[in-house]
Design an enzyme around this catalytic site. Sequence first.
Site, short mmCIF file in Angstrom:
data_model
loop_
_atom_site.label_atom_id
_atom_site.label_comp_id
_atom_site.label_asym_id
_atom_site.label_seq_id
_atom_site.Cartn_x
_atom_site.Cartn_y
_atom_site.Cartn_z
N GLY A 223 0.82 -1.20 0.00
CA GLY A 223 0.00 0.00 0.00
C GLY A 223 0.85 1.26 0.00
O GLY A 223 1.88 1.32 0.67
N ARG B 225 0.61 -5.20 -5.68
CA ARG B 225 0.73 -6.50 -5.01
C ARG B 225 1.30 -7.48 -6.03
O ARG B 225 1.02 -7.37 -7.22
CB ARG B 225 -0.62 -6.98 -4.51
CG ARG B 225 -1.43 -5.93 -3.74
CD ARG B 225 -0.87 -5.65 -2.37
NE ARG B 225 -1.70 -4.67 -1.65
CZ ARG B 225 -1.41 -4.21 -0.43
NH1 ARG B 225 -0.34 -4.64 0.19
NH2 ARG B 225 -2.21 -3.34 0.16
N ASP C 7 5.31 -4.87 6.14
CA ASP C 7 5.88 -6.17 6.49
C ASP C 7 5.84 -7.18 5.34
O ASP C 7 6.75 -7.99 5.19
CB ASP C 7 5.20 -6.74 7.73
CG ASP C 7 3.68 -6.79 7.63
OD1 ASP C 7 3.14 -6.48 6.55
OD2 ASP C 7 3.04 -7.16 8.64
N THR D 119 4.15 2.73 5.97
CA THR D 119 2.77 2.27 6.04
C THR D 119 1.99 3.19 6.97
O THR D 119 2.48 3.53 8.05
CB THR D 119 2.66 0.82 6.54
OG1 THR D 119 1.30 0.54 6.90
CG2 THR D 119 3.54 0.56 7.73
N ASP E 61 -0.49 2.44 8.69
CA ASP E 61 -1.01 1.72 9.85
C ASP E 61 -0.06 1.77 11.04
O ASP E 61 -0.47 1.44 12.16
CB ASP E 61 -1.26 0.25 9.49
CG ASP E 61 -2.45 0.07 8.56
OD1 ASP E 61 -3.26 1.01 8.44
OD2 ASP E 61 -2.57 -1.01 7.96
N ASP F 12 2.28 -0.23 11.88
CA ASP F 12 2.25 -1.55 12.50
C ASP F 12 3.54 -2.35 12.31
O ASP F 12 3.54 -3.58 12.40
CB ASP F 12 1.06 -2.36 11.96
CG ASP F 12 1.11 -2.56 10.45
OD1 ASP F 12 1.97 -1.93 9.79
OD2 ASP F 12 0.30 -3.34 9.94
N ARG G 229 -6.46 -2.40 9.65
CA ARG G 229 -7.12 -3.72 9.64
C ARG G 229 -6.75 -4.54 10.86
O ARG G 229 -7.58 -5.18 11.48
CB ARG G 229 -6.74 -4.47 8.36
CG ARG G 229 -7.51 -5.77 8.16
CD ARG G 229 -7.25 -6.31 6.78
NE ARG G 229 -7.65 -5.37 5.76
CZ ARG G 229 -7.32 -5.48 4.46
NH1 ARG G 229 -6.58 -6.49 4.07
NH2 ARG G 229 -7.72 -4.58 3.59
N GLN H 55 -7.14 8.49 2.93
CA GLN H 55 -6.15 8.53 4.01
C GLN H 55 -4.75 8.25 3.52
O GLN H 55 -3.77 8.60 4.17
CB GLN H 55 -6.51 7.51 5.10
CG GLN H 55 -7.82 7.81 5.80
CD GLN H 55 -8.36 6.61 6.55
OE1 GLN H 55 -8.02 6.39 7.70
NE2 GLN H 55 -9.20 5.80 5.89
#
Length: 320
Positions: free
Chosen positions: A11, A72, A103, A125, A127, A129, A171, A252
Amino acid sequence: MKKIAVLTSGGDAPGMNAAVRAVVRTALHENMEVYGVVRGYNGLINDELIPMDLRTVSDTIHRGGTVLFTARSPEFRTEEGIQKAVATCHRRGIEGVVVIGGDGSFRGARDLTAHGIPCVGIPATIDNDISCCEETIGYDTAANTVINMVDKLRDTSQSHDRCSVVEVMGRHAGWLALTTGIAVGATSILVPEVEFDFQKDIVDKMKLTAATGKHHFIIVVAEGVGHVDELAKKIEEVTGVESRATVLGHVQRGGSPSSRDRNLASHMANYAVHLLEEGKSNRVVAIRNNKLLDFDITEALEMKKPFDMDMYRMANEISI
């Protein structure tokens, strides 16, 4: 090392272009040739590489998205796909690759390294994360985007005495929901790391807030919790407060990166190139306590990033 490549994968995140720019300019400063890989690992498989120079990355530091594009790559998860990518690197004389992504991208970098192509990963990212890293490229910009949009929603919620249930990205990680929920003064923040009680965490808090004279509400929900439409309907049925669900979605990911993300990307990318120059590979660049570090990719992927329960507690205490 005289020739390296850089790619963006997974992403997109604001600040990726700043990282690409810094990779290119650091490599050129160190008298390396540098190639950009178009569309992530697919570009390595399909030999879509372009030579990069100072002008290639001019006027890109402020741009969102990624000038190298991203995709992807299911094929790269196969041995055949990896071998095609390795063959491209050998054919082009690529001696190392800087991989900018999350990741999943780092797992690809680990596979390339295992097949003889040294790689260094840069965490990007929204996120936030990546377990080894306190803050990832794109996270700050995405948070500011969410805040700006929720502030606009608040205006109409206040005008109609309404409850806005807002889904933000995340997510498997609630970092974006938590930090933006605090910043917009959300009544409730729902994240995948913490199980919530509908009555206690939403209805009772809304009633307590209403008793103080406030009649509009913001509920921030990480996408990993989901079902915001159903949640809004249930809130309206139980409380009688008109409720609307809003999914912010891929906006976003876009927008001009913040100063924080531009600087973070530039520092990390410069560090990554020097790691390759020093002969180090299978590494992930990270920032902790405002210092740049690097970790073995396998070690980094096995780390668990604990959710900040102190911050979550604080958010609940000040949301009345």
